[in-house]
Each structure stands twice: as structure tokens, then as C-alpha cells.
Design a protein around this motif. Structure first.
Motif, PDB file in Angstrom:
ATOM      1  N   THR A 167      -0.194   8.453  -1.404  1.00  0.00           N
ATOM      2  CA  THR A 167       0.322   9.780  -1.731  1.00  0.00           C
ATOM      3  C   THR A 167       1.553  10.048  -0.870  1.00  0.00           C
ATOM      4  O   THR A 167       1.747   9.412   0.179  1.00  0.00           O
ATOM      5  CB  THR A 167      -0.728  10.869  -1.484  1.00  0.00           C
ATOM      6  OG1 THR A 167      -1.159  10.798  -0.117  1.00  0.00           O
ATOM      7  CG2 THR A 167      -1.927  10.681  -2.399  1.00  0.00           C
TER       8      THR A 167
ATOM      9  N   THR B 297       4.281   4.534  -4.167  1.00  0.00           N
ATOM     10  CA  THR B 297       3.699   5.779  -4.670  1.00  0.00           C
ATOM     11  C   THR B 297       4.238   6.087  -6.057  1.00  0.00           C
ATOM     12  O   THR B 297       5.461   6.206  -6.242  1.00  0.00           O
ATOM     13  CB  THR B 297       4.048   6.956  -3.724  1.00  0.00           C
ATOM     14  OG1 THR B 297       3.694   6.609  -2.383  1.00  0.00           O
ATOM     15  CG2 THR B 297       3.325   8.219  -4.147  1.00  0.00           C
TER      16      THR B 297
ATOM     17  N   ARG C 281       0.814  -1.219   0.000  1.00  0.00           N
ATOM     18  CA  ARG C 281       0.000   0.000   0.000  1.00  0.00           C
ATOM     19  C   ARG C 281       0.849   1.270   0.000  1.00  0.00           C
ATOM     20  O   ARG C 281       0.346   2.357  -0.287  1.00  0.00           O
ATOM     21  CB  ARG C 281      -0.938  -0.011   1.203  1.00  0.00           C
ATOM     22  CG  ARG C 281      -2.099  -0.992   1.055  1.00  0.00           C
ATOM     23  CD  ARG C 281      -3.017  -0.980   2.242  1.00  0.00           C
ATOM     24  NE  ARG C 281      -3.525   0.356   2.546  1.00  0.00           N
ATOM     25  CZ  ARG C 281      -4.264   0.651   3.611  1.00  0.00           C
ATOM     26  NH1 ARG C 281      -4.584  -0.318   4.471  1.00  0.00           N
ATOM     27  NH2 ARG C 281      -4.685   1.880   3.824  1.00  0.00           N
TER      28      ARG C 281
ATOM     29  N   VAL D 110      -2.281  -1.641  -8.346  1.00  0.00           N
ATOM     30  CA  VAL D 110      -2.608  -0.242  -8.650  1.00  0.00           C
ATOM     31  C   VAL D 110      -2.306   0.600  -7.415  1.00  0.00           C
ATOM     32  O   VAL D 110      -2.970   0.460  -6.381  1.00  0.00           O
ATOM     33  CB  VAL D 110      -4.086  -0.090  -9.038  1.00  0.00           C
ATOM     34  CG1 VAL D 110      -4.408   1.379  -9.315  1.00  0.00           C
ATOM     35  CG2 VAL D 110      -4.403  -0.941 -10.263  1.00  0.00           C
ATOM     36  N   PRO D 111      -1.287   1.452  -7.455  1.00  0.00           N
ATOM     37  CA  PRO D 111      -0.895   2.224  -6.266  1.00  0.00           C
ATOM     38  C   PRO D 111      -1.889   3.338  -5.966  1.00  0.00           C
ATOM     39  O   PRO D 111      -2.416   3.983  -6.881  1.00  0.00           O
ATOM     40  CB  PRO D 111       0.469   2.786  -6.641  1.00  0.00           C
ATOM     41  CG  PRO D 111       0.461   2.843  -8.133  1.00  0.00           C
ATOM     42  CD  PRO D 111      -0.410   1.708  -8.600  1.00  0.00           C
ATOM     43  N   THR D 112      -2.136   3.538  -4.688  1.00  0.00           N
ATOM     44  CA  THR D 112      -3.072   4.580  -4.253  1.00  0.00           C
ATOM     45  C   THR D 112      -2.459   5.545  -3.248  1.00  0.00           C
ATOM     46  O   THR D 112      -3.097   6.531  -2.885  1.00  0.00           O
ATOM     47  CB  THR D 112      -4.320   3.948  -3.620  1.00  0.00           C
ATOM     48  OG1 THR D 112      -3.925   3.126  -2.506  1.00  0.00           O
ATOM     49  CG2 THR D 112      -5.080   3.090  -4.630  1.00  0.00           C
TER      50      THR D 112
END
Length: 497
Positions: free
Chosen positions: A464, A312, A309, A460-462
Motif C-alpha cells: 500500500t 503498488t 514487494r 500479485v502486488p500487496t
């Protein structure tokens, strides 16, 4: 081996010892087979309090299973200076609120499961581009600004019940400017104004104060060894990290005999140490709680979740992600490392497993020659950077002969170049024209696997960024403003007629 050693120590001593370790990355980097967690900045990128709590619980259970009762973590310093070699990926970002939320959960998770936590480094590192392993560094804030940032964080972790606080060899001139013109403001470790007046009286800390390593240049530069030992205790430190008992105990005994130290001051610290041992129930011998296979699986899953997770994608201007991997694809993988003790072997293993034809280069201090024809023969070029805090190296920013290799590579204008950082998040400042940049914040195995999945489109990176990526440019702008003001003040004044 660790469990046998800690069990032997517990049986050998009449008063059970506190056995501590640096658990910033969990137990896995000091105990074979234990869980390795990514660097703290990865957790900050995820920004999930529940995951912070799960990580802390996992760390505590694995530590106690091996006889360790004290963790020298978390690092609660702000990443205020982008080139700070002391904080960077070890910290929880540059936002006080985020640092507080995550640190509180790390502390609660550890301490509710029998592992003493340590907030470090008081009064707050991360504002200096120098390394306290080498010299006394400085927190330059006014007291109002300090209370709003570093002070706010330490007050929050004190209110959360942290048992111990580690000092940094960091000066806070706004609190204690010092009286020695040659040495300047003293490090917190030697300042009673910082440790007693500020930390104990003003912030209300009642726990144990641990001096940062007494072999670091940030304190050894402040006097003779006996002056440093007695000075740290007189300033308010209860224990000294990395002291040498056979050498240092006789020195402290002589300091008491010469009335440099008082027995009352020693007794005060002893009571705090014994109180902490009692709180941890070390006086009630019991076998270390064994880990089950389910425990290990759960802990590894938590570390994997954080790593995945955290990744970035800072930018992908030309939309080249995901890249095509597989049989027949020609991939150039270049590794550039400032932290030689960490490995990036996993990412190359993953690339080979995809069937791609991988060419691997490791850019060291020798200049590697690579021609434009060589570059253009590849379908994709992956540049892996690993620059993170490493003791006494101050290398969190790329620099060296290998920069010639990178300069030549980038001048070829290959359309598919991906820059991946497994350490410092600020490399976009050094390579502003590279269109694709990924930050993973950590070089552990799971983080490298997560990067691979992002590259091939399976993840799919989320996340920030947990820090302001414009910070290096902001430093330059501040310098320019200061220079302009200084020049204006130095311009000769032309007298009016």
C-alpha cells in the motif's frame, strides 16, 4: 578500484581517515558490482523492519569490504509536501512512526556491522517545494508541531545511537527567526540556536554534526565563503561536507588568527572526530573483510525482495491487469524522464523477451507527433514516468514539451493505457482520469523486472502507498481556504445607516 584507493588512503595518512559515501541505495551506485537497493520509499512501501535491518547489514558489509566506514544515510525527512524535490523517493514516507521504525533498523544494522550511519537533514526537510541546492528552504512548523513530527524522528534516531547527523540548509523560523531582515531566518548549518540549543542541549545529541554540502545554494547565498566556513563551525558543525582543503584550510587558519574562530572550538570538533574513528576501530589497521559469493547472493536477494514487494497498484478501475503479452501483441512503450541519469532499458528488454512486438518512444523536450490512428493500432500502451529527486533540477513532477505528447495520447481514449511511475508516487494527481496506475518508487533493474511481472500477472502486488496520495489535492484545498479568508478580510465594509 575503490578498495585500492581506500587502502592507499589508509596507509598514506598517519591518523586513519573517515571514508564516507552516500549509501542511500546501498553500495551499488558507487561501486561496480555491488548491490543496488531501490529508493528508500520502496522500503517504506514494504514497511518491513526485518527487511530494513537486512538491507542495512548488506550495505555495511559491502561498504566495509571496500574500505568505506561512513554512510551519509538514512534520509529521515518527512515527505510532508508532495512536490518536495529534496525528499520524495529518498525518504521513508510521510508517517513519523513508520520513518522511525525503519530508520532505527537501518541505523542499527549499519552500525552493528562497522558502518557509521548519518541521519539527515536536520532539522527536517520535506516541507518546502523548493530545493536547498538552489536556495535556503524552510521548515515552517511551530515548535510544538516540530517536536511532534521532525523533532520526534530525530529524537528517536538519537536514542537509537546514530553516530552522526547531517544538517540541512533549512531554516526553522520557530526556533531561530534570524536577525538579518534581508536574508531572513538562517539555515540550520549557520544557526547555533538550532544546532547547539535544540539539537545538542534539548535533544541530547552527543555525536558528530556534519554540515551539508557547503557548495549548495542554500548556504552560499548566506555570505562570503569564509563567513560560511567559520559560521558553520561556530554554529556547531564539526565537519564540512564537500569542502576544498587546499582552499579552505588557509581561510580557517586566518579566521583563528583573527579570533573569528577559537582554537578551543576547533579542538572540540577534533575530539569528536577522533572519538568516532576510535569507536569504528580505524586506529587498529586490518584488511577489509572480503565478500563471499554467498554474501553477494544473499544481498542481491534482499534487494530483489524489497523491489518485488514494493510495487503498488494504486488503481485498476477497468480491471485491465494483467495484460496479455506474447507473440503478435502490439505494445507501445513511452518513456518520459525528468532524471536523465537513470535508465529504463530493462522494462523494454523484458517486454521484448515476452515476444510482443514493441514500439518504443522516448518523449523528450521535442514534441512527438502521434495520431489517433497510430494509438489505436496498439493492443496496449505503457507510459513509463521517471521523476525523482535529482540534484538542482527540482523535477519531481512532469512538465515540459512532452506533456503535449501525453495530452494527445490520452485524448485518444485508448481502453488499455497503464501509467507506471518509477519515481514520484503522486502522478495520479496529474493524470486523475487514467484508470490504471502503478507505483514502483524506484528505477533500479529489479524494480523494473518486478513491474514486468505485475503487468503479466506473475506477481500479485500487496503493498500500500507509504504516502497520502491525496496530498496534492489537499494543498489546493488549503490554498483555496486561505484565499477565501484573505478575500473576506479585504472586502470593503459597508457602514450601517
Amino acid at each position: 578500484d575503490v578498495l585500492r584507493t581506500t587502502a592507499w588512503l589508509q596507509k598514506r595518512e598517519g591518523v586513519p581517515p573517515l571514508i564516507g559515501a552516500n549509501m542511500e541505495h546501498g553500495a551499488g551506485r558507487i561501486i561496480r558490482g555491488a548491490t543496488v537497493f531501490p529508493d528508500a520509499l520502496a522500503l517504506a512501501a514494504v514497511n518491513d523492519e526485518k527487511l530494513a535491518l537486512k538491507q542495512a547489514v548488506s550495505m555495511a558489509r559491502e561498504a566495509r569490504a571496500h574500505g568505506i566506514s561512513w554512510s551519509f544515510s538514512p534520509v529521515v525527512d518527512l515527505q510532508a509536501h508532495p512536490h518536495s524535490p529534496a525528499v520524495n523517493t529518498r525518504g521513508l514516507g510521510d508517517c513519523p512512526e513508520r520513518v522511525i521504525r525503519l530508520a532505527e533498523n537501518l541505523i542499527r544494522g549499519m552500525q552493528k556491522n562497522g558502518l557509521c550511519a548519518t541521519a539527515r537533514h536536520f532539522p527536517g526537510d520535506g516541507f518546502d517545494d523548493r530545493d536547498q541546492h538552489v536556495c535556503t528552504t524552510t521548515n515552517p512548523l511551530s515548535m510544538d508541531a516540530w517536536h511532534a513530527t521532525s523533532g520526534r524522528i530525530f529524537k528517536a534516531v538519537i536514542d537509537a545511537g546514530v553516530h552522526t547527523i547531517m544538517t540541512g540548509h533549512i531554516a526553522l523560523p520557530a526556533c531561530d527567526p534570524g536577525t538579518n531582515r534581508k536574508l531572513g531566518a538562517p539555515p540550520a548549518t549557520l544557526s547555533s540556536r538550532i544546532l547547539l540549543d535544540l539539537l545538542r542541549c534539548e535533544l541530547g545529541f552527543k555525536g558528530l554534526i556534519l554540515a551539508g554540502p557547503v557548495d549548495m545554494g542554500g548556504i552560499t547565498s548566506q555570505g562570503s565563503h569564509v563567513e560560511i566556513l567559520s559560521g558553520a563551525i561556530n554554529a556547531g558543525c564539526d565537519m564540512l561536507l564537500f569542502s576544498n582543503p587546499s582552499r579552505d584550510l588557509p581561510l580557517l587558519q586566518r579566521a583563528v588568527q583573527r579570533h573569528i574562530l577559537s582554537e578551543e572550538r576547533i579542538d572540540e570538533s577534533v575530539r569528536r572526530v577522533l572519538a568516532l574513528k576510535e569507536h569504528l576501530q580505524l586506529h587498529q589497521p586490518s584488511p577489509s573483510p572480503a565478500l563471499t559469493d554467498d554474501d553477494r547472493t544473499r544481498h542481491a536477494a534482499t534487494a530483489r525482495t524489497i523491489s518485488r514487494r514494493a510495487v503498488t497498484v494504486v488503481r485498476d478501475r477497468d480491471s485491465i491487469l494483467p495484460i496479455t503479452l506474447g507473440r503478435g501483441r502490439q505494445i507501445l512503450s513511452i518513456q518520459v524522464k525528468g532524471a536523465s541519469n537513470r535508465s529504463l532499458a530493462t522494462i523494454d528488454e523484458c517486454l521484448r523477451s515476452s515476444g510482443a512486438d514493441l514500439t518504443r518512444m522516448i518523449a523528450g523536450e521535442a514534441d512527438l507527433w502521434i495520431s489517433e490512428d497510430d494509438v489505436n493500432s496498439f493492443d496496449c500502451i505503457l507510459v513509463h514516468l521517471l521523476f525523482c529527486p535529482t540534484r538542482s533540477t527540482a523535477r519531481v513532477r512532469p512538465g515540459g514539451m512532452y506533456m503535449r505528447t501525453l495530452s494527445r495520447l490520452l485524448s485518444c481514449r485508448h481502453p488499455r493505457v497503464v501509467l507506471i511511475s518509477y519515481g514520484s508516487p503522486y502522478h495520479g494527481h496529474d493524470f486523475p482520469h487514467l484508470p490504471t496506475l502503478i507505483n514502483a518508487y524506484s528505477s533500479d533493474t529489479q524494480s523494473q523486472k518486478a513491474v514486468f511481472d505485475v503487468l503479466q500477472g506473475k506477481l500479485v502486488p500487496t503493498a500500500t502507498s507509504p504516502v497520502c496520495l491525496d496530498a496534492p489535492a489537499t494543498l489546493s484545498e488549503a490554498w483555496a481556504r486561505e484565499t477565501a479568508c484573505r478575500q473576506a478580510s479585504e472586502e470593503p465594509q459597508i457602514p450601517s445607516e
